[in-house]
Scaffold this motif. Structure first.
Motif, PDB file in Angstrom:
ATOM      1  N   ASP A 135       6.235  -5.397   7.681  1.00 57.53           N
ATOM      2  CA  ASP A 135       5.783  -6.825   7.925  1.00 57.53           C
ATOM      3  C   ASP A 135       5.803  -7.682   6.551  1.00 57.53           C
ATOM      4  OD1 ASP A 135       3.384  -5.705   7.233  1.00 57.53           O
ATOM      5  OD2 ASP A 135       2.454  -6.388   8.834  1.00 57.53           O
ATOM      6  N   ARG A 139       0.748  -1.203  -0.120  1.00 58.64           N
ATOM      7  CA  ARG A 139       0.076   0.154  -0.009  1.00 58.64           C
ATOM      8  C   ARG A 139       0.887   1.298   0.024  1.00 58.64           C
ATOM      9  NH1 ARG A 139      -2.251   2.507   5.609  1.00 58.64           N
ATOM     10  NH2 ARG A 139      -0.756   1.664   6.874  1.00 58.64           N
ATOM     11  N   THR A 180      -2.716  -4.802  10.733  1.00 56.77           N
ATOM     12  CA  THR A 180      -1.703  -4.445   9.746  1.00 56.77           C
ATOM     13  C   THR A 180      -2.394  -3.428   8.801  1.00 56.77           C
ATOM     14  OG1 THR A 180       0.257  -4.850   8.605  1.00 56.77           O
ATOM     15  CG2 THR A 180      -1.475  -6.298   8.306  1.00 56.77           C
ATOM     16  N   ASP A 181      -1.701  -2.687   7.801  1.00 60.78           N
ATOM     17  CA  ASP A 181      -2.116  -1.958   6.679  1.00 60.78           C
ATOM     18  C   ASP A 181      -3.219  -1.097   7.364  1.00 60.78           C
ATOM     19  OD1 ASP A 181      -0.520  -3.211   5.020  1.00 60.78           O
ATOM     20  OD2 ASP A 181      -2.066  -4.263   3.854  1.00 60.78           O
ATOM     21  N   VAL A 182      -3.093  -0.269   8.399  1.00 55.06           N
ATOM     22  CA  VAL A 182      -3.826   0.569   9.220  1.00 55.06           C
ATOM     23  C   VAL A 182      -3.345   1.297  10.089  1.00 55.06           C
ATOM     24  CG1 VAL A 182      -4.803  -0.803  10.882  1.00 55.06           C
ATOM     25  CG2 VAL A 182      -6.303   0.849  10.164  1.00 55.06           C
ATOM     26  N   ASP A 183      -3.317   2.686  10.053  1.00 53.37           N
ATOM     27  CA  ASP A 183      -2.848   3.517  11.220  1.00 53.37           C
ATOM     28  C   ASP A 183      -3.642   3.449  12.648  1.00 53.37           C
ATOM     29  OD1 ASP A 183      -0.914   4.382   9.277  1.00 53.37           O
ATOM     30  OD2 ASP A 183      -2.136   5.820   8.636  1.00 53.37           O
TER      31      ASP A 183
END
Lengths: 349, 135
Positions: free
Chosen positions: A49, A18, B93-96
């Motif tokens: 990760d 992303r 993950t993939d998130v603040d």
């Protein structure tokens, strides 16, 4: 080249992390000016990760969804990459285990710089085409390395694709023929235990990328008796935007044919993943009967070229998983400091 | 440094693809995997792969991590209620951290959990990210 049994692609899937760093941000840090004629708009950056194993798992899940086959039917998992998480220990066994493939399966990591994935794809066509396997999965995936401040740092991205090969009657795209063209050309290399590759600057162009891409492509066109006008789409290895566009013109293809699969301006050069993820973007758009031409390039050096014809199955299969553009559009911009942390560019001791 | 190789190897199916178990007698599913059904005590238990979708039940953000997790700081650990019922503790993950909410739909992904130094084992396993379709 063509195997004795008719073969093709039964499934495909893409993955792009992303995070994005604009090329102007890299220019700001190293050149002091943002507008210095950067080669692309932005490049993809793996999160802390993520690595080639985790990215391959998600691309392969998408490919399995589209293929609609049981994981245990996949007879080979071949990961083409130049950024293996382990120097010695296969990435492919991690991918296979996570997907429920095996344990009766072949698994290996392939290396040929940026054409490691297409080299695995050639072998997958051979194994299925010979009748040894029903299905084989080839992946091209990289978290590319670029030395801080080097020209490569602007483009070295992360991402790639998984392709599942099966018999033609089950395929969404049937292989017409393929060819491979290799020479010993030292345009780009990374020695053992080194973090970053070395490259030959302008030497990476004419004697390397263009020599191999143009020869492999022209050879396949001649072998098939085809011209560029016979194709709806063309995909080339894309280390930047300029090289594939120049190859397009040199071979007689048009800009309209190449733009759908040209993703490097948004995600950078995904190395072993670059041409294959470009192909997945085309598979998301192509209609039954359309012809697709693909030519990869790997430093060292060589090219694999493929000619495909789309079948009716593409319309329904493409809807079974996330499109490549969904991954390209997913975009969290980071600055150079965050990028440096995620890519471990700071020496801590 | 001990890398606990046998332990990580034993847990790979659960960690890589969220494999728990299912009781063939009473129909319950559970995670992690059990040999005996905790509901009806039956031993007629088989492996079951969860779908990987659920919702955030509760969460907390970690700023002082245990050894091996430094590179992910700050990160959010959540209790995720799977669609099939079990509660699973996992990193998001993939998130603040500021974007995490109770009841947020999430989906499982396989990511790096930790590594034992630059020359040691890399441990992979499940994390959860915001579900795309619901975003």
């Amino acid at each position: 080249m063509k195997p004795t049994r008719e073969v093709g692609l039964v499934g495909y899937g893409a993955y792009v992390p992303r995070f994005r760093i604009p090329a102007t941000e890299i220019a700001r840090v190293w050149d002091g000016i943002e507008d210095n004629g950067v080669p692309i708009e932005s490049k993809s950056v793996p999160g802390p990760d993520e690595d080639v194993a985790t990215m391959s798992i998600e691309a392969a899940q998408n490919a399995l969804l589209r293929a609609g086959i049981a994981p245990t039917d996949v007879g080979a998992v071949w990961v083409g990459t130049e950024s293996k998480p382990y120097a010695v220990k296969p990435t492919s066994t991690i991918v296979a285990e996570a997907l429920g493939i095996g344990p009766f399966t072949q698994a290996a990591d392939w290396e040929f710089a940026c054409k490691a994935g297409s080299e695995a794809l050639q072998a997958a066509f051979g194994m299925v085409g010979s009748g040894m396997l029903s299905y084989a999965m080839a992946l091209g995936m990289d978290t590319a390395q670029g030395r801080p401040g080097d020209a490569l740092e602007y483009t070295a991205g992360a991402g790639g694709a998984a392709l599942i090969v099966g018999l033609a009657e089950e395929s969404l795209a049937v292989l017409e023929a393929s060819t491979s063209y290799v020479t010993d050309t030292p345009d780009f290399f990374r020695r053992q235990h080194q973090h970053y590759p070395q490259h030959g600057h302008r030497f990476t162009g004419k004697p390397a990328y263009f020599h191999h891409v143009l020869n492999a492509s022209q050879n396949l066109l001649d072998e098939l008796g085809q011209t560029p006008a016979d194709y709806e789409y063309v995909v080339f290895h894309q280390p930047n935007v300029k090289f594939p566009l120049k190859a397009t013109r040199a071979l007689g293809f048009s800009r309209d044919q190449v733009m759908t699969g040209l993703l490097s301006n948004r995600i950078g050069n995904t190395y072993a993943g670059a041409a294959l993820i470009g192909l997945t973007a085309v598979l998301d758009e192509a209609k039954p009967g359309d012809k697709v031409f693909v030519c990869t390039f790997g430093s060292g050096a060589g090219s694999d070229a493929f000619s495909f014809v789309m079948t009716d199955m593409i319309e329904e299969r493409r809807t079974r998983a996330r499109s490549t553009q969904m991954y390209v559009e997913r975009n969290t911009t980071i600055d150079y400091a965050t990028y440096g942390r995620y890519r471990k560019k700071f020496v801590m001791n | 440094m001990s890398m606990d190789l046998p332990r990580h190897w034993r847990l790979k199916q659960a960690r890589y693809r969220l494999e728990g178990s299912h009781c063939e007698d009473c129909g319950h599913t559970f995670f992690p995997s059990r040999l005996i059904c905790p509901e009806c005590r039956s031993e007629n238990v088989v492996a079951h792969q969860f779908g990987g979708r659920g919702r955030v039940y509760s969460y907390s953000t970690v700023y002082n991590p245990p050894a091996g997790y430094d590179e992910y700081v700050p990160y959010t650990v959540a209790l995720v209620q799977l669609d099939e019922g079990p509660l699973v503790t996992a990193q998001l993950t993939d998130v603040d951290p500021e974007d995490v909410e109770i009841d947020m739909p999430v989906e499982m992904v396989t990511r790096r959990l930790r590594q034992y130094g630059e020359d040691g084992l890399i441990v992979y396993g499940y994390k959860f990210r915001p579900a795309w379709e619901a975003a």
